[in-house]
Design a protein around this motif. Structure first.
Motif, short mmCIF file in Angstrom:
data_model
loop_
_atom_site.label_atom_id
_atom_site.label_comp_id
_atom_site.label_asym_id
_atom_site.label_seq_id
_atom_site.Cartn_x
_atom_site.Cartn_y
_atom_site.Cartn_z
N PHE A 42 3.74 24.49 -7.75
CA PHE A 42 4.74 24.25 -9.00
C PHE A 42 5.54 23.10 -8.73
O PHE A 42 5.60 22.77 -7.47
CB PHE A 42 5.66 25.58 -9.03
N SER A 43 5.85 22.50 -9.80
CA SER A 43 6.98 21.21 -9.53
C SER A 43 7.55 21.03 -10.85
O SER A 43 7.40 21.54 -11.78
CB SER A 43 6.30 19.94 -9.10
N ARG A 44 8.74 20.28 -10.62
CA ARG A 44 9.43 19.90 -11.83
C ARG A 44 10.09 18.39 -11.65
O ARG A 44 10.53 18.07 -10.69
CB ARG A 44 10.80 21.05 -11.85
N THR A 45 9.66 17.98 -12.75
CA THR A 45 10.24 16.47 -12.91
C THR A 45 10.93 16.21 -14.04
O THR A 45 11.51 17.16 -14.83
CB THR A 45 8.87 15.47 -12.95
N VAL A 46 11.19 14.92 -14.42
CA VAL A 46 11.94 14.52 -15.53
C VAL A 46 11.31 15.02 -16.89
O VAL A 46 11.73 14.93 -17.86
CB VAL A 46 12.38 12.99 -15.55
N LEU A 47 10.03 15.36 -16.76
CA LEU A 47 9.42 15.76 -17.83
C LEU A 47 9.29 17.29 -18.10
O LEU A 47 8.87 17.97 -19.02
CB LEU A 47 7.71 15.26 -17.85
N GLY A 48 9.80 17.97 -16.92
CA GLY A 48 9.99 19.27 -16.89
C GLY A 48 9.20 20.11 -16.03
O GLY A 48 8.95 19.62 -14.81
N ALA A 87 -1.30 15.28 -21.97
CA ALA A 87 -0.83 14.11 -21.52
C ALA A 87 0.47 13.58 -22.15
O ALA A 87 0.57 13.82 -23.58
CB ALA A 87 -2.07 12.94 -21.78
N PRO A 88 1.50 12.86 -21.37
CA PRO A 88 2.58 12.60 -21.88
C PRO A 88 2.55 11.44 -22.96
O PRO A 88 1.56 10.83 -22.95
CB PRO A 88 3.28 12.18 -20.52
N SER A 89 3.51 11.39 -23.94
CA SER A 89 3.62 10.24 -24.67
C SER A 89 3.90 9.00 -24.12
O SER A 89 4.16 8.86 -22.95
CB SER A 89 4.63 10.57 -25.64
N GLY A 90 3.87 7.94 -24.75
CA GLY A 90 4.18 6.66 -24.11
C GLY A 90 5.72 6.69 -23.39
O GLY A 90 5.76 6.17 -22.31
N GLU A 91 6.47 7.01 -24.19
CA GLU A 91 8.18 7.26 -23.88
C GLU A 91 8.10 8.20 -22.68
O GLU A 91 8.68 7.80 -21.64
CB GLU A 91 8.90 7.57 -24.92
N GLU A 92 7.22 9.25 -22.64
CA GLU A 92 7.53 10.30 -21.39
C GLU A 92 6.72 9.64 -20.23
O GLU A 92 7.32 9.89 -18.99
CB GLU A 92 6.72 11.75 -21.84
N LEU A 93 5.54 8.81 -20.31
CA LEU A 93 5.14 8.14 -19.37
C LEU A 93 6.05 7.15 -18.52
O LEU A 93 6.17 7.23 -17.50
CB LEU A 93 3.58 7.60 -19.61
N ARG A 94 6.71 6.24 -19.28
CA ARG A 94 7.36 5.39 -19.11
C ARG A 94 8.58 5.90 -18.45
O ARG A 94 9.17 5.34 -17.22
CB ARG A 94 8.10 4.62 -20.26
N LEU A 95 9.31 6.98 -18.75
CA LEU A 95 10.45 7.57 -18.14
C LEU A 95 9.92 8.26 -16.82
O LEU A 95 10.50 8.08 -15.59
CB LEU A 95 10.76 9.31 -18.94
N LEU A 96 8.74 8.91 -16.71
CA LEU A 96 8.00 9.39 -15.45
C LEU A 96 7.75 8.25 -14.23
O LEU A 96 8.39 8.42 -13.04
CB LEU A 96 6.75 10.12 -15.77
N ILE A 97 7.23 7.35 -14.83
CA ILE A 97 7.19 6.07 -13.87
C ILE A 97 8.59 5.21 -13.42
O ILE A 97 8.35 5.13 -12.45
CB ILE A 97 6.02 5.16 -14.31
N ASN A 98 9.38 5.15 -14.26
CA ASN A 98 10.54 4.49 -14.11
C ASN A 98 11.26 5.35 -13.12
O ASN A 98 11.79 4.77 -12.00
CB ASN A 98 11.47 4.09 -15.42
N TYR A 125 0.90 -1.27 0.00
CA TYR A 125 -0.02 -0.07 0.17
C TYR A 125 0.96 1.29 0.01
O TYR A 125 0.09 2.24 0.36
CB TYR A 125 -1.05 0.04 1.10
N GLU A 126 2.10 1.22 -0.63
CA GLU A 126 2.70 2.32 -0.66
C GLU A 126 2.28 3.35 -1.52
O GLU A 126 1.83 3.21 -2.73
CB GLU A 126 4.28 1.92 -1.20
N GLN A 127 2.34 4.37 -0.97
CA GLN A 127 1.68 5.86 -2.09
C GLN A 127 3.00 6.15 -2.81
O GLN A 127 3.79 6.73 -2.34
CB GLN A 127 1.34 6.86 -1.05
N LEU A 128 2.89 5.80 -3.95
CA LEU A 128 4.07 6.38 -4.78
C LEU A 128 4.11 7.94 -5.35
O LEU A 128 2.90 8.49 -5.39
CB LEU A 128 3.91 5.55 -6.42
N GLN A 129 5.00 8.23 -5.18
CA GLN A 129 5.47 9.77 -5.37
C GLN A 129 6.01 10.27 -6.78
O GLN A 129 7.15 9.47 -7.08
CB GLN A 129 6.23 10.42 -4.23
N VAL A 130 5.59 11.04 -7.45
CA VAL A 130 6.30 11.47 -8.62
C VAL A 130 7.64 12.35 -7.96
O VAL A 130 7.55 12.99 -7.14
CB VAL A 130 5.69 12.47 -9.47
#
Length: 198
Positions: free
Chosen positions: A65-71, A95-106, A38-43
């Motif tokens: 405001f926030s900054r992630t690997v997607l900017g 919404a992010p592309s498939g590769e962007e979403l993969r990068l964000l989740i990984n 039940y871990e709450q994943l964090q971006v």
């Protein structure tokens, strides 16, 4: 039928639910793998690289405001809920592309590769990792939720413990109440017999 026979019959009827209650109660004391399940994943947040200035909309109740690997991201909340805006143009951020979403989740699951592994497949805003964990992304609020094999197993333990055995909510509720009524009767009739009263 004599009270002793009724008491015995009710005891037989309650045998299976009682075994289910008692054995699953052990789990609630030990709680194996509960934290991971039940871990709450964090971006993952990165330091802000730009100073962003804008005039907030009067309808906004909150802005982040926030900054992630997607900017850079601007998340605002109004009476209808969260919106994900471009931090500079203030337009809805696509919404992010498939590769962007993969990068964000990984990036979000890198802290525990043993449990999460890496993203194996994508369907919309949901990913499945090579360890069988399903991760969903809410783009509007930039949040994540995860549901793995052990989460499903623990959920099943909860269902057994609370007599949610059929999947039909109304029936399971009546079944649970009936079980509690029988348990109360067992306690009552057993106490009367122990005190030597009919």
């Amino acid at each position: 039928m004599r009270p002793r026979k009724i008491h015995r019959l009710v005891g037989i009827l309650l045998l299976l639910p009682f075994v289910a209650w008692s054995t699953t109660a052990i789990f609630f004391l030990v709680r194996p793998a509960y934290t991971d399940a039940y871990e709450q994943l964090q971006v993952q947040q990165l330091p802000m690289g730009n100073i962003i200035q804008f005039v907030p909309d009067p309808s906004w109740l909150e802005a982040r405001f926030s900054r992630t690997v997607l900017g850079e991201h601007l998340l605002v909340r109004d009476a209808q809920g969260w919106q994900h805006l471009d931090a500079f143009a203030l337009d809805p951020k696509p919404a992010p592309s498939g590769e962007e979403l993969r990068l964000l989740i990984n990036d979000a699951i890198a802290h525990n590769r043993e449990r999460y592994g890496t993203v194996d497949s994508l369907s919309g805003m949901t990913a499945v990792t090579d360890t069988g964990v399903e991760i969903s992304v809410n783009w509007e609020s930039l949040t994540m939720s995860q549901h793995g094999p052990n989460t499903r197993w623990i959920d099943k333990v909860y269902d057994i413990h609370y007599l949610r055995w059929t999947g039909f909510e109304n029936f399971d509720r009546i079944f649970g109440l009936f079980g509690l009524f029988l348990l109360i009767y067992m306690t009552y009739s057993g106490a009367r017999m122990a005190l030597g009263r009919r």
